[in-house]
Scaffold this motif. Sequence first.
Motif, PDB file in Angstrom:
ATOM      1  N   THR A  66       0.791  -1.228   0.000  1.00 25.70           N
ATOM      2  CA  THR A  66       0.000   0.000   0.000  1.00 25.70           C
ATOM      3  C   THR A  66       0.822   1.276   0.000  1.00 25.70           C
ATOM      4  OG1 THR A  66      -1.536  -1.267   1.349  1.00 25.70           O
ATOM      5  CG2 THR A  66      -1.994   1.065   1.121  1.00 25.70           C
ATOM      6  N   CYS A  67       1.998   1.256   0.548  1.00 24.55           N
ATOM      7  CA  CYS A  67       2.742   2.497   0.745  1.00 24.55           C
ATOM      8  C   CYS A  67       4.052   2.544  -0.039  1.00 24.55           C
ATOM      9  CB  CYS A  67       3.084   2.697   2.222  1.00 24.55           C
ATOM     10  SG  CYS A  67       1.778   2.192   3.367  1.00 24.55           S
ATOM     11  N   CYS A  70       4.953   4.530  -3.333  1.00 26.05           N
ATOM     12  CA  CYS A  70       5.255   5.972  -3.273  1.00 26.05           C
ATOM     13  C   CYS A  70       6.389   6.301  -2.319  1.00 26.05           C
ATOM     14  CB  CYS A  70       4.017   6.759  -2.834  1.00 26.05           C
ATOM     15  SG  CYS A  70       2.751   6.853  -4.117  1.00 26.05           S
ATOM     16  N   HIS A  71       6.502   5.560  -1.229  1.00 21.22           N
ATOM     17  CA  HIS A  71       7.493   5.939  -0.205  1.00 21.22           C
ATOM     18  C   HIS A  71       8.771   5.114  -0.272  1.00 21.22           C
ATOM     19  CE1 HIS A  71       5.060   8.915   1.925  1.00 21.22           C
ATOM     20  NE2 HIS A  71       4.021   8.129   1.723  1.00 21.22           N
ATOM     21  N   PRO A  81       7.798  11.408   0.624  1.00 23.17           N
ATOM     22  CA  PRO A  81       9.059  11.568   1.363  1.00 23.17           C
ATOM     23  C   PRO A  81       9.442  10.302   2.143  1.00 23.17           C
ATOM     24  CG  PRO A  81       7.275  12.586   2.582  1.00 23.17           C
ATOM     25  CD  PRO A  81       6.682  12.096   1.276  1.00 23.17           C
ATOM     26  N   LEU A  83       9.868   8.094   5.358  1.00 20.81           N
ATOM     27  CA  LEU A  83       8.981   8.043   6.527  1.00 20.81           C
ATOM     28  C   LEU A  83       9.767   7.778   7.807  1.00 20.81           C
ATOM     29  CD1 LEU A  83       5.945   6.137   4.986  1.00 20.81           C
ATOM     30  CD2 LEU A  83       6.283   8.598   5.275  1.00 20.81           C
ATOM     31  N   ARG A 106       1.426  20.092   9.731  1.00 21.81           N
ATOM     32  CA  ARG A 106       0.820  20.632   8.504  1.00 21.81           C
ATOM     33  C   ARG A 106      -0.129  19.626   7.867  1.00 21.81           C
ATOM     34  NH1 ARG A 106       3.634  19.364   3.621  1.00 21.81           N
ATOM     35  NH2 ARG A 106       4.951  17.559   3.971  1.00 21.81           N
ATOM     36  N   LEU A 108      -1.002  17.466   4.587  1.00 22.36           N
ATOM     37  CA  LEU A 108      -0.294  16.903   3.443  1.00 22.36           C
ATOM     38  C   LEU A 108      -1.053  17.203   2.155  1.00 22.36           C
ATOM     39  CD1 LEU A 108       0.618  13.478   5.047  1.00 22.36           C
ATOM     40  CD2 LEU A 108       2.168  15.398   4.611  1.00 22.36           C
ATOM     41  N   ASN A 109      -0.313  17.271   1.047  1.00 25.03           N
ATOM     42  CA  ASN A 109      -0.976  17.542  -0.231  1.00 25.03           C
ATOM     43  C   ASN A 109      -1.780  16.319  -0.684  1.00 25.03           C
ATOM     44  OD1 ASN A 109       0.572  15.773  -1.922  1.00 25.03           O
ATOM     45  ND2 ASN A 109       2.228  17.278  -1.957  1.00 25.03           N
ATOM     46  N   VAL A 111      -1.614  14.280  -3.070  1.00 22.23           N
ATOM     47  CA  VAL A 111      -1.003  13.067  -3.622  1.00 22.23           C
ATOM     48  C   VAL A 111      -1.008  11.956  -2.568  1.00 22.23           C
ATOM     49  CG1 VAL A 111       1.069  12.077  -4.662  1.00 22.23           C
ATOM     50  CG2 VAL A 111       0.418  14.435  -5.176  1.00 22.23           C
ATOM     51  N   MET A 112      -0.857  12.328  -1.317  1.00 25.09           N
ATOM     52  CA  MET A 112      -0.896  11.345  -0.231  1.00 25.09           C
ATOM     53  C   MET A 112      -2.364  10.962   0.000  1.00 25.09           C
ATOM     54  SD  MET A 112       0.238   9.531   2.317  1.00 25.09           S
ATOM     55  CE  MET A 112      -0.530   8.883   3.798  1.00 25.09           C
ATOM     56  N   PRO A 113      -2.707   9.679  -0.249  1.00 22.52           N
ATOM     57  CA  PRO A 113      -4.111   9.280  -0.086  1.00 22.52           C
ATOM     58  C   PRO A 113      -4.573   9.458   1.357  1.00 22.52           C
ATOM     59  CG  PRO A 113      -2.820   7.574  -1.217  1.00 22.52           C
ATOM     60  CD  PRO A 113      -1.851   8.570  -0.679  1.00 22.52           C
TER      61      PRO A 113
END
Length: 141
Positions: A66-67, A70-71, A81, A83, A106, A108-109, A111-113
Motif C-alpha cells: 500500500t505504501c 510511493c514511499h 518523502p 517516513l 501541517r 499533506l498535499n 497526492v498522499m491518499p
Amino acid sequence: MDSHSPDRGFSVREIGGGLAFLVLGVVLGIGAYGAGGRLAGAGSGAAVSAAPATATPDGQALFASTCAGCHGAQAQGGIGPTLHAAARWTDTQFARAVLSGQTPTRELNAVMPRFGSVGLDGAPATDAQIAAIHTFLSTLK
Ligand code: HEC
C-alpha cells in the motif's frame, strides 16, 4: 550523432505526464490489490483460514502493498518523502497523517491518499493496521 536532439529526448512535459501516470497506476493498483484480496478472502476464507483478516495485521506486507510504491520499499522516499521521521511520531500522530493527511505540523498535499476515506487493503482501515505499519517503519533504519 546528436542523441540529445529535441525530437529524441524526453521533454519535461512527457516526464511529468509519466509521473502522473505512475501515481495513478499506484492508486489503481492499490484498489485492484484490495479487491483481489477481498475476493480471495470471500471465496476461500473458510478453507484456508491460517491467516484470517482478523489476525494481527502484517505491517510489512501492508506497507509493501500500500505504501512502498510511493514511499520506497525501505521508506527511503520516492514520490512521497522518507517516513523515517514519521516512524518516531506517536501512534496517534501517525494515524492522523495516514487517515486524514494531517501531520503534527501541517496538512499533506492531495497526492498522499487519505486512507480513512479510501480504505486500506480493500476495506476500511483499522487502528491495528495503522499501528502495524507504524511498528514496521520503526524497525527500518
Ligand atoms: C500515491 C502515493 C502515496 C501513497 C500510496 C502513500 N503515500 Fe504517504 N505521502 C505521499 C506524498 C506525496 C506525501 C507528501 C505530501 C506532502 O508533502 O504534502 C506523503 C506523506 C506521508 C506522510 C507524512 C510524512 C512526513 O514526514 O511529513 C506519512 C506519515 C505517510 N505519507 C504515510 C503513508 C503510509 C503509511 C502509506 C501507506 C498506508 C502511504 N503514505 C501511502 C504519497 C503517498
